[in-house]
Design an enzyme around this catalytic site. Structure first.
Site, short mmCIF file in Angstrom:
data_model
loop_
_atom_site.label_atom_id
_atom_site.label_comp_id
_atom_site.label_asym_id
_atom_site.label_seq_id
_atom_site.Cartn_x
_atom_site.Cartn_y
_atom_site.Cartn_z
N LYS A 14 1.79 -5.14 -3.87
CA LYS A 14 2.08 -5.16 -2.43
C LYS A 14 2.38 -3.76 -1.92
O LYS A 14 2.00 -3.40 -0.82
CB LYS A 14 3.31 -6.04 -2.16
CG LYS A 14 3.07 -7.52 -2.27
CD LYS A 14 4.09 -8.23 -1.38
CE LYS A 14 4.37 -9.63 -1.88
NZ LYS A 14 5.51 -9.67 -2.81
N LYS B 29 10.19 0.95 -11.02
CA LYS B 29 10.50 1.11 -9.60
C LYS B 29 11.49 2.24 -9.37
O LYS B 29 11.42 2.93 -8.36
CB LYS B 29 11.08 -0.19 -9.01
CG LYS B 29 10.04 -1.27 -8.77
CD LYS B 29 10.61 -2.37 -7.90
CE LYS B 29 9.59 -3.46 -7.61
NZ LYS B 29 10.19 -4.59 -6.90
N LYS C 258 -1.85 -2.71 -11.80
CA LYS C 258 -1.94 -4.06 -11.23
C LYS C 258 -2.00 -3.97 -9.70
O LYS C 258 -1.46 -3.03 -9.10
CB LYS C 258 -0.79 -4.94 -11.71
CG LYS C 258 0.49 -4.68 -11.03
CD LYS C 258 1.52 -5.75 -11.27
CE LYS C 258 2.68 -5.30 -10.40
NZ LYS C 258 3.72 -6.00 -10.03
P1 TYM Z 1 6.55 -10.67 -5.88
O1 TYM Z 1 6.88 -10.89 -4.45
O2 TYM Z 1 6.35 -9.27 -6.34
O3 TYM Z 1 5.24 -11.45 -6.26
C1 TYM Z 1 5.06 -12.84 -6.00
C2 TYM Z 1 4.29 -13.47 -7.14
O4 TYM Z 1 3.01 -12.84 -7.29
C3 TYM Z 1 2.81 -12.45 -8.66
N1 TYM Z 1 1.98 -11.22 -8.69
C4 TYM Z 1 0.80 -11.14 -9.32
N2 TYM Z 1 0.08 -12.03 -10.03
C5 TYM Z 1 -1.12 -11.63 -10.50
N3 TYM Z 1 -1.62 -10.38 -10.32
C6 TYM Z 1 -0.93 -9.44 -9.62
N4 TYM Z 1 -1.45 -8.23 -9.44
C7 TYM Z 1 0.34 -9.81 -9.08
N5 TYM Z 1 1.27 -9.16 -8.33
C8 TYM Z 1 2.27 -10.04 -8.12
C9 TYM Z 1 4.22 -12.20 -9.19
O5 TYM Z 1 4.27 -12.29 -10.60
C10 TYM Z 1 5.01 -13.30 -8.50
O6 TYM Z 1 4.88 -14.52 -9.23
N6 TYM Z 1 10.85 -11.12 -8.39
C11 TYM Z 1 9.79 -11.87 -7.77
C12 TYM Z 1 10.28 -12.82 -6.68
C13 TYM Z 1 11.36 -13.75 -7.10
C14 TYM Z 1 11.22 -14.89 -7.94
C15 TYM Z 1 12.49 -15.49 -7.99
C16 TYM Z 1 10.12 -15.43 -8.62
C17 TYM Z 1 12.67 -13.71 -6.72
N7 TYM Z 1 13.33 -14.74 -7.24
C18 TYM Z 1 12.72 -16.65 -8.75
C19 TYM Z 1 10.36 -16.59 -9.38
C20 TYM Z 1 11.62 -17.17 -9.42
C21 TYM Z 1 8.81 -10.91 -7.09
O7 TYM Z 1 9.16 -9.82 -6.72
O8 TYM Z 1 7.61 -11.42 -6.80
#
Ligand code: TYM
Length: 334
Positions: free
Chosen positions: A197, A112, A194
């Site tokens: 968003k 990032k 991947k």
């Molecule tokens: P975020 O918002 O990027 O994504 C949310 C969840 O979606 C999963 N994900 C995917 N899974 C499969 N294929 C993909 N292409 C894909 N893109 C995203 C992510 O792995 C995630 O599970 N840091 C985290 C948010 C967070 C969090 C936490 C998660 C903050 N605190 C505590 C667990 C526990 C994030 O940015 O997710």
């Protein structure tokens, strides 16, 4: 004793099929069996510059999407991270036990930060805030997609370090729970990256959960494949597009590899594959959009549910952060 589950999702960008299959679908599936905390991590979104009006809209909109996708506030605690002050406080306290080198090694930070003109301190510190999220609730399990595994492993390291510095057993050491299928859904326009968003505004990159059925069909029809016609799972890089479509189909239908391949044994080329995949995707996510639109018509109810979620989360997180302060030597207010 029921297992405690914590997971989070950022409210910025468009929630897409990868988020759904990698995380949200699994949150919904096990919510009756465990004690669940699901958090809309708005503080994490601030680590990349945001338009305030967009962030504000998207936070409540994501809450509605999660409810529409099946998160049941009677079975779990759904809340907005910034509503529970203990999260930001825990991040600060954990900053003071986390070596800088651990953060500089994180692959998501490296990926990032090269895309930013000016890298914010919050972006480096992102995984510590995430560790605070998880540790405040003594979560046993953290259901996430593959890309978050490294952050959950870092959370384990931070918890172990805190426990050995201050009090053995103080934090529960959490486990990442990565789905067997769907943990890494790839971009439809480029199956070597991947689905993300931050790219979901690009035409044909993602299926967004709020797309209408025609948009979903169009995106899947346009998905990049290869010049062959064999429909089977494959690790070969040149077949990544077809493999990704099969993974999506498998994650949605819950069928085995053999059953999925049998479903396509008589297909006439990739056109048929795309049509069938689009149909299962539309069937599983179109109802989410309908329920979402309904929920947006009742903003007061949405706010009430979120206030209740924050209240429930505070009853666990506030005493835990107070205990952290106490054992670190801070004086609690009399
Ligand atoms: P975020 O918002 O990027 O994504 C949310 C969840 O979606 C999963 N994900 C995917 N899974 C499969 N294929 C993909 N292409 C894909 N893109 C995203 C992510 O792995 C995630 O599970 N840091 C985290 C948010 C967070 C969090 C936490 C998660 C903050 N605190 C505590 C667990 C526990 C994030 O940015 O997710």
């Amino acid at each position: 004793m029921k297992k405690v589950v914590f997971s989070g999702i950022q409210p910025t960008g468009n929630i897409h099929l990868g988020n759904y299959l990698g995380a949200v679908k699994n949150w919904v599936a096990q919510q009756a069996e465990k004690v669940n905390y699901f958090c809309i991590v708005d503080l994490h979104s601030l680590t990349i510059p945001q338009d305030p009006a967009d962030l504000h809209f998207q936070t409540r909109s994501l809450a509605a999407v999660l409810l529409a996708a099946g998160i049941n506030p009677d079975k779990c605690t759904l809340f907005i991270q910034s509503h529970v002050a203990a999260h930001a406080e825990a991040a600060w306290l954990l900053n003071c036990v986390t070596p800088l080198g651990w953060l500089q090694r994180m692959t998501q930070f490296k990926d990032k930060s090269v895309k930013q003109e000016s890298v914010l301190t919050g972006l480096l510190d992102y995984p510590v805030l995430m560790a605070g999220d998880i540790l405040l609730y003594d979560a046993h399990e953290v259901p996430v997609g593959e890309d978050q595994k490294q952050h959950v492993e870092l959370t384990r390291d931070i918890a172990q370090r805190f426990n050995s510095l201050y009090e053995q057993g103080f934090f529960t050491i959490p486990q990442p729970v990565i789905p067997e299928v769907g943990a890494r859904i790839m971009g439809l326009d480029d199956p070597t990256v991947k689905m993300s968003k931050s790219l979901a505004h690009i035409r044909g990159h993602a299926v967004r959960l709020l797309d209408d059925p025609d948009e979903i069909r169009r995106s899947i029809k346009r998905a990049v494949t290869d010049s062959g016609n064999e429909i089977r799972f494959s690790e070969e890089p040149e077949r990544a597009g077809v493999n990704n479509l099969l993974v999506i189909y498998k994650a949605i239908t819950g069928k085995s590899v053999a059953e999925v391949e049998a479903d396509f044994a008589n297909a006439r080329g990739y056109g048929d594959l795309k049509t069938r995949v689009a149909e299962v995707v539309v069937e599983s996510i179109a109802p989410i959009r309908q329920r979402y639109e309904q929920l947006l018509k009742e903003p007061a109810e949405l706010d009430r549910l979120l206030a209740r979620g924050a209240e429930q989360a505070r009853t666990v997180a506030t005493p835990k952060v107070d205990q952290m302060k106490e054992i670190m030597g801070l004086v609690l207010p009399a």
